[in-house]
Structure formats: C-alpha cells, structure tokens
Scaffold this active site. Structure first.
Site, mmCIF file in Angstrom:
data_model
loop_
_atom_site.group_PDB
_atom_site.id
_atom_site.type_symbol
_atom_site.label_atom_id
_atom_site.label_comp_id
_atom_site.label_asym_id
_atom_site.label_seq_id
_atom_site.Cartn_x
_atom_site.Cartn_y
_atom_site.Cartn_z
ATOM 1 N N ASP A 12 46.366 -60.967 24.858
ATOM 2 C CA ASP A 12 47.707 -60.676 24.335
ATOM 3 C C ASP A 12 48.254 -59.397 24.975
ATOM 4 O OD1 ASP A 12 45.936 -62.077 22.419
ATOM 5 O OD2 ASP A 12 47.685 -62.109 21.096
ATOM 6 N N GLU A 43 52.461 -63.953 23.708
ATOM 7 C CA GLU A 43 53.076 -64.079 22.378
ATOM 8 C C GLU A 43 53.603 -62.762 21.823
ATOM 9 O OE1 GLU A 43 50.832 -65.018 18.934
ATOM 10 O OE2 GLU A 43 49.583 -63.243 19.100
ATOM 11 N N ASN A 44 53.193 -61.633 22.422
ATOM 12 C CA ASN A 44 53.629 -60.329 21.896
ATOM 13 C C ASN A 44 54.400 -59.492 22.920
ATOM 14 O OD1 ASN A 44 50.387 -60.494 20.705
ATOM 15 N ND2 ASN A 44 52.084 -60.503 19.280
ATOM 16 N N ASN A 71 50.674 -67.837 17.610
ATOM 17 C CA ASN A 71 51.420 -67.947 16.360
ATOM 18 C C ASN A 71 52.771 -67.243 16.410
ATOM 19 O OD1 ASN A 71 49.365 -65.769 16.435
ATOM 20 N ND2 ASN A 71 50.381 -65.075 14.579
ATOM 21 N N HIS A 72 52.953 -66.284 17.339
ATOM 22 C CA HIS A 72 54.253 -65.604 17.462
ATOM 23 C C HIS A 72 55.211 -66.318 18.416
ATOM 24 C CE1 HIS A 72 53.431 -62.099 15.005
ATOM 25 N NE2 HIS A 72 52.246 -61.979 15.581
HETATM 26 FE FE LIG Z 1 48.784 -61.440 19.551
HETATM 27 FE FE LIG Z 2 48.486 -64.252 17.592
#
Ligand SMILES: [Fe+2]
Ligand SMILES: [Fe+2]
Length: 265
Positions: A12, A43-44, A71-72
């Site tokens: 990430d 995702e981040n 999930n983001h």
């Molecule tokens: Fe993450």
């Molecule tokens: Fe995540």
C-alpha cells in the site's frame, strides 16, 4: 529473451509521503535490481483514501506496471468510472459482480514476457465479499498458458487467511502476497512447488504515524471514541518492497528478498 524475470512488489502506497518516496527512490531501485516488472497497491494513494487517474499516472510514470487495489477502492467516487480507463488497474476479483473494472490483468515487460496480476480481498474483518479461493480458481482457469509469471495480491487483514491462500495456490502462481495491514512481515518463503509467499509487503508511507495517518487524530478516535478526521502524514516515508526472481518457463520463484529504504533523518 532471458528466462528469468525480476519482479518488484510494493504494498500500500500511502498518500503524498509514499508517492514522494517512490519519486525519490523507485527509478534507482528498478535500475539497481534490474527489475523487469513492478506492481504496487494504490488503494491509499489519494491522501489515504482511494485512487485517482492523476495520482496513478505518477506511479505509472515512475515505472509501476500494474496498480492493485483493496477495500478503499471506491473512496474516490470518480474511480468507479476511471478504473475502466486503463487496463493496468485491477481491483479484487471477488468484489460483487456489479463492480466495474477487472479482477486481473496481463501486461508485458519490455522484453516481451507476460505477467498476470490477480487481485483478491479477504473475507475476515474485511466486509462481505465472494470467496477469494473460488475467485482464484475461476481466474486461474482463464489465464492462458503462455504467461511467464503470475502474482496474487490478497488484500486482507488476517495472516491465517493469507497463509492459507499461499498454500492453496502453491505450484499454480509465482507469488501470493498480502497487502492492507500497512505493516511488513518478515515471513517471506518459497513453498515446495515454487510459489513465493509473504503475509504482508508493508506500507510505503510514514511509520511515524498510525498505519500512515497522523497519530493525534487516530489516537483521539481510539481513546475518546468520537468522530475524528483521519489525515495522512505527508513526509518521511519508508519504502518496503519485495523482489522476486521468477523462472519464466516454469513460473516458479527461485529467489525472494525484502527491500527497505528508510527516510533520510
Ligand atoms: Fe491500505
Ligand atoms: Fe486496505
């Protein structure tokens, strides 16, 4: 065409701090380790919350070949459409059937090797998703035989689920690795049938934080249990990444090495 492939896996990438560190070090890292292919989890990248085309472009320009997600994924609502713009984006293959985008992709290296990247999301403490094991079976049945390496990013919270996937796919893919926890694990291993495994690659972001977010706000949420905005730390990222060498004929991994670049003091 050489018969081995050097692949760099980045977990990430957290906001500006993570992007800055990649800007400062990634080109050198790719050069120094003779990397043929590079994948990162995006995702981040947008201040901790989701992915935008513009920020993803920064990573592609630096030499990232595929951006996985988690999930983001939809935190930036524009990405619901933007994900369709570029086949170097993947999102978990076990999202619902209504999700836009693809759960896997195949991209070519400069010298013509084909690398498949599959993205999955865990079921434990992650929300309600389809079974990642069944999704892996489904995707692997579709991947053509001429692919030279297969990577699986299992975006998941618990190590047991990730370790399970590592053993489940041993011999079928080049590496199963975890993302999402933002903490690297030192359990890298090559399984007997040639699949490399690591529970979590770790975040490329500031560790002077709570998983990349300013500690004051995060602590207030924990201690006072009142709403508090999360703000990403903008400087001082550590890069955690893992390099694997894959036999391009057998897709088996022959070597695995964790890489860490700390911020300058
Ligand atoms: Fe993450
Ligand atoms: Fe995540």
């Amino acid at each position: 065409m050489s018969d081995s492939l050097n692949i760099l896996i980045i977990g990430d990438v957290l906001g500006k701090a993570g992007r800055r560190a990649l800007r400062d070090h990634l080109p050198n890292l790719l050069d120094e380790h003779q990397i043929d292919f590079c994948v990162a989890n995006g995702e981040n990248i947008a201040a901790g919350f989701g992915t935008t085309l513009k920020l993803a472009d920064e990573l592609f320009t630096l030499g990232v070949d595929v951006i996985t997600n988690g999930n983001h994924c939809w935190d930036q609502r524009s990405f619901l459409e933007d994900i369709e713009e570029d086949d170097r984006f993947v999102r978990p293959a076990n999202f619902s059937k209504y999700a836009p985008g693809n759960g896997w992709t195949i991209q070519e290296t400069r010298d013509g090797h084909k690398v498949a990247v599959i993205n999955l999301i865990g079921q434990v403490f992650m929300g309600t998703w389809d079974c990642p094991f069944e999704a892996a079976d489904r995707v692997l049945a579709e991947i053509p035989d001429d692919v030279n390496a297969i990577l699986v990013d299992l975006h998941a919270e618990v190590t047991s689920e990730k370790m399970g996937m590592g053993w489940y796919l041993d011999g079928q893919v080049s590496m199963v690795y975890g993302t999402h926890t933002h903490v690297p694990t030192c359990d890298e291993i090559i399984h007997p049938s040639g699949t490399a495994f690591q529970s979590d690659i770790g975040m490329t972001g500031s560790y002077n934080s709570i998983i990349g977010m300013k500690k004051e706000g995060a602590l207030r949420r924990m201690v006072q249990r009142l709403p508090q905005r999360f703000e990403a730390v903008e400087r001082g990222a550590t890069i955690f990444a893992t390099k694997i060498t894959v036999n391009a004929q057998t897709r088996q991994t022959t070597h695995i090495q964790r890489i860490c670049i700390r911020p300058e003091a």
